[in-house]
Design an enzyme around this catalytic site. Structure first.
Site, PDB file in Angstrom:
ATOM      1  CB  CYS A   3      -0.876  -0.023   1.261  1.00  0.00           C
ATOM      2  SG  CYS A   3      -2.004   1.370   1.395  1.00  0.00           S
ATOM      3  CG  HIS A  31      -5.673  -2.651  -0.913  1.00  0.00           C
ATOM      4  ND1 HIS A  31      -4.603  -3.177  -0.230  1.00  0.00           N
ATOM      5  CD2 HIS A  31      -5.456  -1.306  -0.933  1.00  0.00           C
ATOM      6  CE1 HIS A  31      -3.791  -2.199   0.155  1.00  0.00           C
ATOM      7  NE2 HIS A  31      -4.284  -1.049  -0.276  1.00  0.00           N
ATOM      8  CD  GLU A  32      -6.618   0.985  -3.875  1.00  0.00           C
ATOM      9  OE1 GLU A  32      -6.751   2.034  -3.203  1.00  0.00           O
ATOM     10  OE2 GLU A  32      -5.528   0.407  -3.979  1.00  0.00           O
ATOM     11  CG  HIS A  89      -7.328   2.730   1.363  1.00  0.00           C
ATOM     12  ND1 HIS A  89      -6.447   2.969   2.381  1.00  0.00           N
ATOM     13  CD2 HIS A  89      -6.636   2.029   0.434  1.00  0.00           C
ATOM     14  CE1 HIS A  89      -5.270   2.432   2.082  1.00  0.00           C
ATOM     15  NE2 HIS A  89      -5.350   1.850   0.901  1.00  0.00           N
TER      16      HIS A  89
HETATM   17 NI    NI Z   1      -3.720   0.954  -0.046  1.00  0.00          NI
END
Ligand code: NI
Length: 181
Positions: A103, A145-146, A149
């Site tokens: 990341c 994953h995104e 966030h």
């Molecule tokens: Ni990330």
């Protein structure tokens, strides 16, 4: 266009739930996305979420090149540059797979993260139109994953075996040693 400063783990902006975007077609959204794309490209990232550039809004951008996709066990088609505003994810199977993630907010580190293997997702584009896709493998991993966030979740929060979390060069050395055995 401008390069934006990337928030690193420990910065509170990464830990909060981001706000929905009211108007995906607004000029300031277009400007932010342009700057995010430039920042992601400059940092050699696969994806970037707005909270990572200190903007607590539900926007992510990502791109998967075909070679990377194939190396990560995907079909090798890659995924074109995608802009997602107010994305939503539905899992299509309970099946999960562990894979290595890194990341931009946690430089020089990586770890093994379990993710759903099959998902469907929706989002708005800059044109204000809603689109839908199905994803599996590495594509599905990147999207999860995104989107994490946007909910204040970083990949280390999902690691089950913390021994898999470490510095890239140390872990790469370990993998090479294991391969040679
Ligand atoms: Ni990330």
């Amino acid at each position: 266009m401008a390069l934006l400063k990337i928030a690193r783990m420990g910065n509170p902006v990464l830990n909060v739930v981001a706000e929905p975007v009211e108007d995906p077609t607004a000029p300031e959204v277009r400007q932010l996305v342009a700057d995010m794309l430039e920042t992601m490209d400059d940092a050699n990232g696969t994806g970037l979420a707005a909270p990572q550039v200190h903007v607590s809004k539900r926007i992510v951008v990502f791109f998967v090149d075909g070679g990377r996709d194939a190396r990560e066990g995907g079909e090798g088609d890659g995924v074109p540059l995608t802009i997602m505003i107010n994305p939503e994810i539905e899992t299509l199977s309970e099946e999960m797979e562990t894979g290595i993630e890194g990341c931009l907010s946690i430089p020089s580190m990586m770890g093994d993260v379990p993710r759903y293997t099959h998902i469907r997702y929706w989002a708005y584009g800059l044109d204000g139109k809603r689109f839908e896709r199905e994803a599996s493998g590495f594509h599905a991993r990147v999207v999860q994953h995104e989107c994490d966030h946007l909910d204040g979740i970083l990949y280390p929060h999902r690691i089950e075996d913390m021994k898999s979390f470490g510095f890239n060069d140390e872990l790469m050395r370990t993998f090479q040693a294991e391969d040679e055995e």
